[in-house]
Structure formats: C-alpha cells, structure tokens
Write a protein that holds these residues in place. Structure first.
Motif, mmCIF file in Angstrom:
data_model
loop_
_atom_site.group_PDB
_atom_site.id
_atom_site.type_symbol
_atom_site.label_atom_id
_atom_site.label_comp_id
_atom_site.label_asym_id
_atom_site.label_seq_id
_atom_site.Cartn_x
_atom_site.Cartn_y
_atom_site.Cartn_z
ATOM 1 N N GLY A 17 0.787 -1.232 0.000
ATOM 2 C CA GLY A 17 0.000 0.000 0.000
ATOM 3 C C GLY A 17 0.819 1.282 0.000
ATOM 4 O O GLY A 17 0.296 2.342 0.342
ATOM 5 N N ASN A 43 -10.832 -1.140 1.322
ATOM 6 C CA ASN A 43 -11.954 -0.416 0.738
ATOM 7 C C ASN A 43 -11.910 -0.584 -0.779
ATOM 8 O O ASN A 43 -10.928 -0.217 -1.423
ATOM 9 C CB ASN A 43 -11.846 1.069 1.136
ATOM 10 N N GLN A 77 7.647 1.177 -11.745
ATOM 11 C CA GLN A 77 6.296 0.714 -12.098
ATOM 12 C C GLN A 77 5.401 1.888 -12.498
ATOM 13 O O GLN A 77 4.411 1.710 -13.194
ATOM 14 C CB GLN A 77 5.652 -0.028 -10.923
HETATM 15 N N1 LIG Z 1 -6.884 0.088 1.644
HETATM 16 C C1 LIG Z 1 -6.977 -0.619 0.508
HETATM 17 N N2 LIG Z 1 -8.156 -1.205 0.169
HETATM 18 C C2 LIG Z 1 -8.245 -1.928 -0.973
HETATM 19 N N3 LIG Z 1 -7.239 -2.134 -1.825
HETATM 20 C C3 LIG Z 1 -6.037 -1.574 -1.538
HETATM 21 C C4 LIG Z 1 -5.848 -0.783 -0.369
HETATM 22 N N4 LIG Z 1 -4.564 -0.368 -0.336
HETATM 23 C C5 LIG Z 1 -3.979 -0.875 -1.441
HETATM 24 N N5 LIG Z 1 -4.851 -1.601 -2.173
HETATM 25 C C6 LIG Z 1 -4.582 -2.338 -3.408
HETATM 26 O O1 LIG Z 1 -3.540 -3.278 -3.127
HETATM 27 C C7 LIG Z 1 -2.639 -3.353 -4.214
HETATM 28 C C8 LIG Z 1 -1.235 -2.992 -3.724
HETATM 29 O O2 LIG Z 1 -1.240 -1.644 -3.298
HETATM 30 P P1 LIG Z 1 -0.080 -0.610 -3.710
HETATM 31 O O3 LIG Z 1 0.170 -0.657 -5.175
HETATM 32 O O4 LIG Z 1 -0.435 0.687 -3.126
HETATM 33 O O5 LIG Z 1 1.142 -1.255 -2.946
HETATM 34 P P2 LIG Z 1 2.702 -0.923 -3.092
HETATM 35 O O6 LIG Z 1 3.308 -1.166 -1.760
HETATM 36 O O7 LIG Z 1 2.890 0.405 -3.697
HETATM 37 O O8 LIG Z 1 3.161 -2.040 -4.138
HETATM 38 P P3 LIG Z 1 4.625 -2.134 -4.823
HETATM 39 O O9 LIG Z 1 5.516 -2.654 -3.753
HETATM 40 O O10 LIG Z 1 4.425 -3.092 -5.961
HETATM 41 O O11 LIG Z 1 4.990 -0.761 -5.269
HETATM 42 C C9 LIG Z 1 -3.160 -2.423 -5.283
HETATM 43 O O12 LIG Z 1 -3.925 -3.166 -6.196
HETATM 44 C C10 LIG Z 1 -4.034 -1.455 -4.507
HETATM 45 O O13 LIG Z 1 -5.080 -0.915 -5.294
#
Ligand SMILES: Nc1ncnc2c1ncn2[C@@H]1O[C@H](COP(=O)(O)OP(=O)(O)OP(=O)(O)O)[C@@H](O)[C@H]1O
Ligand SMILES: [Mg+2]
Length: 257
Positions: A17, A218, A44
């Motif tokens: 996230g 959410n 990404q």
């Molecule tokens: N609170 C939330 N509720 C629902 N879905 C979420 C929530 N937070 C994140 N997601 C979903 O979870 C997935 C991973 O989130 P995100 O891309 O923000 O993670 P990240 O840590 O940036 O990943 P990476 O390490 O690949 O950069 C995405 O598909 C995102 O839409």
C-alpha cells in the motif's frame, strides 16, 4: 512559517500500500490547502498513472533528472489533484539502479535536486520501490521523515526489522536527522483477528513520538487507480477517502523539533 517536510514512504515488501498511500495522502494534503510535490521513485510508475498522467507518454522523468540530463523543474508536472505536482516515472527508471552505481555522491542525487525547488512546497512525498536499492537510499537521504505502510496480513512484521536496520544505517552514515514519522496500517479488516493482532504487535515496537493510522480495506481505493484518480476525486465520501483525510490531518498536526 512552517518549513517543507520531505516524507519517504518506504517498505521493501511489495504490495503493502505504499503507492495507494502516496497518491491519496498527497491528494488529501492538497485538498487541505497544502502545496505538495510527489516524487514517483518506482519504475512501475503507478503513482504517476494513479495521479492521472500517461506514464508511457512522458518526455521528462525522474530518470532524466537522476542522470543529470534535465533539471528537476523541467520534470515537474501538475496532476489531477488540486495543489499536487509530480516528478513522474516510468519503466526508464529501472535502469537507474545500475547506472547510478558509478556516479559520485550517488546516494544524494535526489537530495541535491530537491534542494533547488523544495521551498515551493509544504510537503514532498516520495513513493519508493519495493527494494532497498540505491533509489530507495536516495529517498531516505533526501527525506526528513519516513512513513511506513504495513499491510494487515500474515508476515507483516517480517521485513520490518530489516527496514529499521536500513533506516539506522542511513541515520548513522548519510542522514543523521532522519526520523520515523509513523506507520500506516493498510487494508485493515476489523472483522478479522489478524488485522487487530498486526496492529497490536506493530504498536508495541513504535516509539511514543510516532503516530499510527488505520486505512481500511476499501474497494473504492482499489478501483480509483484504474481511472487515474485519487480517492478524493473518485469517491470523495468513501471510507477510503475519509481515512486518508484523517492520516493527512495527523501528518499536518505532527510537530517536529
Ligand atoms: N486500503 C486498501 N483497500 C483496498 N485495496 C487496496 C488498499 N490499499 C492498497 N490496495 C490495493 O492493493 C494493491 C497494492 O497496493 P499498492 O500498489 O499501493 O502497494 P505498493 O506497496 O505500492 O506495491 P509495490 O511494492 O508493488 O509498489 C493495489 O492493487 C491497490 O489498489
Ligand atoms: Mg508501489
């Protein structure tokens, strides 16, 4: 007059996230009238597209800034979110990990560049890739504080130790002033014991001056990126929007020595 705060959003674990937090926290800070610059430091490019830019049509990206080809002000663009600018990224940046290795002062390139435009903003928020490589180190060197998203899942604590170790190394060698701002529990589900346990376990290791915020799982937060919109625009009354507004309030209210 408050000075600008540079916040690196870091966790080497993938999919916890980080990007969702950068996009929506920044949008909420902007909504609250703060001037925000987002740095997309992940190849990404999900922050770039999540704030409405077409990542494959970019002329000037963070990559060109890191290599010294352009000045940072030439890479800054407006986003769909009010008061939020971005230095965007796309796949080009994946070469940076290797190309930066031979450069002098390679850990402080982002810091050097930010120093030129910092004062135009209240907050600079950096989205880091899921690794502790040279790009993440650059973010930690440039940052005043670190914000750590923690997914309420099995193995949430795995990797936290390594992350805190890395932050300690940066504090000892490259950026003595770096502080941990707080933890954001993401994808929290109050119906599961697991979510509750993760929050309790992580809170035990937080220092008193660190805050923690909870972002529920959410559906609207998951949908918004495919429309290139932050949650404040995509569904401004959703639980996701409300929870990121609360985080933005904590970020704004936090006082620094
Ligand atoms: N609170 C939330 N509720 C629902 N879905 C979420 C929530 N937070 C994140 N997601 C979903 O979870 C997935 C991973 O989130 P995100 O891309 O923000 O993670 P990240 O840590 O940036 O990943 P990476 O390490 O690949 O950069 C995405 O598909 C995102 O839409
Ligand atoms: Mg991400």
């Amino acid at each position: 007059m408050s000075k600008v705060r540079v916040i690196a959003v870091v966790n080497q674990k993938g999919g916890v996230g980080k990007t969702t937090t950068v996009v929506n926290l920044s949008a909420c800070l902007g909504e609250a009238g703060k001037k925000v610059l987002v740095i997309d430091a992940d190849a990404q490019g999900n922050t770039t597209s999540g704030l409405g830019l077409e990542k494959n049509k970019l002329e000037n990206t963070l990559y060109n800034v890191l290599l010294g080809e352009i000045s940072i002000s030439d890479a800054i663009q407006q986003t769909v979110a009010e008061n939020v600018d971005i230095v965007p990224s796309n796949m080009n940046l994946s070469g940076a990990e290797i190309e930066l290795v031979s450069l002098e002062d390679r850990e402080s390139i982002v810091k050097e560049n930010l120093s030129k435009i910092k004062n135009n903003y209240d907050f600079i928020v950096i989205d880091c890739p899921p690794s502790l490589g040279i790009v993440t180190i650059n973010a930690l060197v440039a940052a005043d504080t670190v914000l750590v998203p923690v997914q309420c899942e099995y193995f949430a604590l795995e990797g936290m130790e390594q992350l805190f170790h890395t932050i300690g190394l940066v504090q000892n060698n490259l950026n003595a002033d770096l502080q941990i701002e707080g933890v954001v529990f993401t994808m929290y589900d109050s119906r599961t014991n697991l979510s509750i346990e993760v929050v309790e376990e992580v809170k035990k290791v937080l220092k008193p001056d660190m805050y923690s915020a909870i972002i529920p799982r959410n559906v609207r937060l998951g949908e918004a990126p495919s429309y290139g919109l932050p949650i404040t625009i995509y569904d401004t009354k959703s639980k996701g929007a409300e929870s990121y507004r609360l985080l933005a309030e904590m970020v704004i209210d936090k006082e620094w020595k």
